[in-house]
Write a protein that holds these residues in place. Structure first.
Motif, PDB file in Angstrom:
ATOM      1  N   ARG A  78       0.807  -1.226   0.000  1.00  0.00           N
ATOM      2  CA  ARG A  78       0.000   0.000   0.000  1.00  0.00           C
ATOM      3  C   ARG A  78       0.838   1.273   0.000  1.00  0.00           C
ATOM      4  N   VAL A  79       2.123   1.149   0.038  1.00  0.00           N
ATOM      5  CA  VAL A  79       3.146   2.247  -0.023  1.00  0.00           C
ATOM      6  C   VAL A  79       2.836   3.309   1.009  1.00  0.00           C
ATOM      7  N   LEU A  80       2.805   3.811   1.730  1.00  0.00           N
ATOM      8  CA  LEU A  80       2.414   4.558   2.917  1.00  0.00           C
ATOM      9  C   LEU A  80       1.046   5.207   2.698  1.00  0.00           C
ATOM     10  N   ALA A  81       0.230   5.027   3.635  1.00  0.00           N
ATOM     11  CA  ALA A  81      -1.180   5.421   3.583  1.00  0.00           C
ATOM     12  C   ALA A  81      -1.425   6.821   3.051  1.00  0.00           C
ATOM     13  N   ALA A  82      -2.568   6.956   2.406  1.00  0.00           N
ATOM     14  CA  ALA A  82      -2.964   8.227   1.786  1.00  0.00           C
ATOM     15  C   ALA A  82      -3.091   9.349   2.813  1.00  0.00           C
ATOM     16  N   GLU A  83      -3.376   9.023   4.056  1.00  0.00           N
ATOM     17  CA  GLU A  83      -3.542  10.088   5.057  1.00  0.00           C
ATOM     18  C   GLU A  83      -2.251  10.864   5.295  1.00  0.00           C
ATOM     19  N   PHE A  84      -1.141  10.364   4.763  1.00  0.00           N
ATOM     20  CA  PHE A  84       0.129  11.071   4.901  1.00  0.00           C
ATOM     21  C   PHE A  84       0.529  11.804   3.618  1.00  0.00           C
ATOM     22  N   GLU A  85      -0.437  12.013   2.720  1.00  0.00           N
ATOM     23  CA  GLU A  85      -0.124  12.668   1.447  1.00  0.00           C
ATOM     24  C   GLU A  85       0.475  14.056   1.626  1.00  0.00           C
ATOM     25  N   SER A  86       0.061  14.766   2.644  1.00  0.00           N
ATOM     26  CA  SER A  86       0.558  16.134   2.842  1.00  0.00           C
ATOM     27  C   SER A  86       1.948  16.167   3.483  1.00  0.00           C
ATOM     28  N   VAL A  87       2.462  15.031   3.887  1.00  0.00           N
ATOM     29  CA  VAL A  87       3.766  14.972   4.526  1.00  0.00           C
ATOM     30  C   VAL A  87       4.863  15.082   3.466  1.00  0.00           C
ATOM     31  N   ASP A  88       5.899  15.829   3.807  1.00  0.00           N
ATOM     32  CA  ASP A  88       7.071  15.963   2.935  1.00  0.00           C
ATOM     33  C   ASP A  88       7.544  14.562   2.535  1.00  0.00           C
ATOM     34  N   PRO A  89       7.828  14.328   1.260  1.00  0.00           N
ATOM     35  CA  PRO A  89       8.239  12.995   0.790  1.00  0.00           C
ATOM     36  C   PRO A  89       9.449  12.424   1.529  1.00  0.00           C
ATOM     37  N   ASN A  90      10.371  13.279   1.955  1.00  0.00           N
ATOM     38  CA  ASN A  90      11.545  12.796   2.693  1.00  0.00           C
ATOM     39  C   ASN A  90      11.152  12.224   4.051  1.00  0.00           C
ATOM     40  N   PHE A  91      10.215  12.901   4.726  1.00  0.00           N
ATOM     41  CA  PHE A  91       9.754  12.401   6.016  1.00  0.00           C
ATOM     42  C   PHE A  91       8.878  11.164   5.837  1.00  0.00           C
ATOM     43  N   LYS A  92       8.104  11.147   4.758  1.00  0.00           N
ATOM     44  CA  LYS A  92       7.274   9.982   4.453  1.00  0.00           C
ATOM     45  C   LYS A  92       8.172   8.765   4.229  1.00  0.00           C
ATOM     46  N   LEU A  93       9.262   8.971   3.503  1.00  0.00           N
ATOM     47  CA  LEU A  93      10.209   7.889   3.254  1.00  0.00           C
ATOM     48  C   LEU A  93      10.835   7.411   4.572  1.00  0.00           C
ATOM     49  N   LEU A  94      11.224   8.356   5.410  1.00  0.00           N
ATOM     50  CA  LEU A  94      11.795   8.004   6.706  1.00  0.00           C
ATOM     51  C   LEU A  94      10.803   7.185   7.531  1.00  0.00           C
ATOM     52  N   MET A  95       9.569   7.642   7.586  1.00  0.00           N
ATOM     53  CA  MET A  95       8.532   6.930   8.350  1.00  0.00           C
ATOM     54  C   MET A  95       8.344   5.515   7.801  1.00  0.00           C
ATOM     55  N   SER A  96       8.300   5.403   6.507  1.00  0.00           N
ATOM     56  CA  SER A  96       8.135   4.105   5.864  1.00  0.00           C
ATOM     57  C   SER A  96       9.296   3.175   6.195  1.00  0.00           C
ATOM     58  N   GLU A  97      10.522   3.709   6.143  1.00  0.00           N
ATOM     59  CA  GLU A  97      11.703   2.896   6.447  1.00  0.00           C
ATOM     60  C   GLU A  97      11.728   2.439   7.899  1.00  0.00           C
ATOM     61  N   VAL A  98      11.354   3.305   8.796  1.00  0.00           N
ATOM     62  CA  VAL A  98      11.330   2.932  10.215  1.00  0.00           C
ATOM     63  C   VAL A  98      10.362   1.773  10.428  1.00  0.00           C
ATOM     64  N   ILE A  99       9.189   1.880   9.834  1.00  0.00           N
ATOM     65  CA  ILE A  99       8.180   0.831  10.008  1.00  0.00           C
ATOM     66  C   ILE A  99       8.651  -0.475   9.385  1.00  0.00           C
ATOM     67  N   THR A 100       9.120  -0.432   8.148  1.00  0.00           N
ATOM     68  CA  THR A 100       9.543  -1.681   7.489  1.00  0.00           C
ATOM     69  C   THR A 100      10.786  -2.264   8.152  1.00  0.00           C
ATOM     70  N   ASP A 101      11.753  -1.414   8.517  1.00  0.00           N
ATOM     71  CA  ASP A 101      12.956  -1.930   9.177  1.00  0.00           C
ATOM     72  C   ASP A 101      12.618  -2.567  10.519  1.00  0.00           C
ATOM     73  N   SER A 102      11.697  -1.970  11.261  1.00  0.00           N
ATOM     74  CA  SER A 102      11.283  -2.538  12.550  1.00  0.00           C
ATOM     75  C   SER A 102      10.640  -3.902  12.364  1.00  0.00           C
ATOM     76  N   LEU A 103       9.769  -4.008  11.389  1.00  0.00           N
ATOM     77  CA  LEU A 103       9.126  -5.295  11.112  1.00  0.00           C
ATOM     78  C   LEU A 103      10.144  -6.332  10.657  1.00  0.00           C
ATOM     79  N   GLN A 104      11.072  -5.926   9.795  1.00  0.00           N
ATOM     80  CA  GLN A 104      12.098  -6.862   9.323  1.00  0.00           C
ATOM     81  C   GLN A 104      12.983  -7.335  10.473  1.00  0.00           C
TER      82      GLN A 104
END
Length: 175
Positions: free
Chosen positions: A133-159
């Motif tokens: 789902r690539v990071l939820a639509a509710e974060f569309e207004s978030v700067d892409p760099n922060f969105k990427l960081l948030m996504s990496e934290v979540i995926t890295d934690s799960l991994q």
């Protein structure tokens, strides 16, 4: 219940005074677990009321309070095993098992293998859903760099959780 699992586990090995249990918790976790005297004695009292432990010896000393050691009851041994199984069945992270891991010798590791396999499957499914789902639509207004960081934290934690549970699985299979 994790502190109670640790208390029951220690008493499964022998009779202890609450302070001795506290020392072992602090030493075993390199001071990363903060156990207050109030929390410790509250849990001893709760286990006593549930008849999972009993007073085994009262040592009287002049000018000092009585020193009470405790032992686990037959009912306590059964509940202890059930709580270890429950902690594995409901594990939210590898850290949530830290109270149970030192005492797996008292339970059927084949059952634990089954639970850990389910956990790994659940985490892998969660990771796959996240990636799809690539990071939820509710974060569309978030700067892409922060969105990427948030996504990496979540995926890295799960991994990381998946890797640690796979290591745990291997350890359990080799028991």
């Amino acid at each position: 219940m994790s502190l109670q699992i640790f208390i029951l586990g220690m008493l499964h090995k022998g009779d202890y005074h609450p302070y001795d249990v506290k020392k072992r918790i602090v030493q075993g976790t390199n001071n990363t677990v903060n156990v207050t005297d109030g929390n410790l004695y509250y849990n001893f009292e709760a286990l006593l009321k549930k008849e999972l432990i009993q007073k085994s010896q009262i040592i009287h000393a002049e000018n000092r309070p009585d020193k009470i050691t405790y032992s686990i009851t037959a009912k306590g041994r059964e509940v202890f095993k059930e709580e270890i199984y429950k902690s594995f069945k409901n594990a939210k992270s590898i850290r949530s098992l830290f109270a149970a891991l030192p005492f797996i010798e008292y339970v059927d590791t084949k059952k634990l293998v089954f639970y850990v396999e389910e956990i790994i499957e659940r985490f892998e499914k969660k990771l796959q859903e996240l990636e799809e789902r690539v990071l939820a639509a509710e974060f569309e207004s978030v700067d892409p760099n922060f969105k990427l960081l948030m996504s990496e934290v979540i995926t890295d934690s799960l991994q990381l959780e998946i890797r640690m549970f796979k290591k745990l699985l291997i350890l359990l299979q080799n028991q």
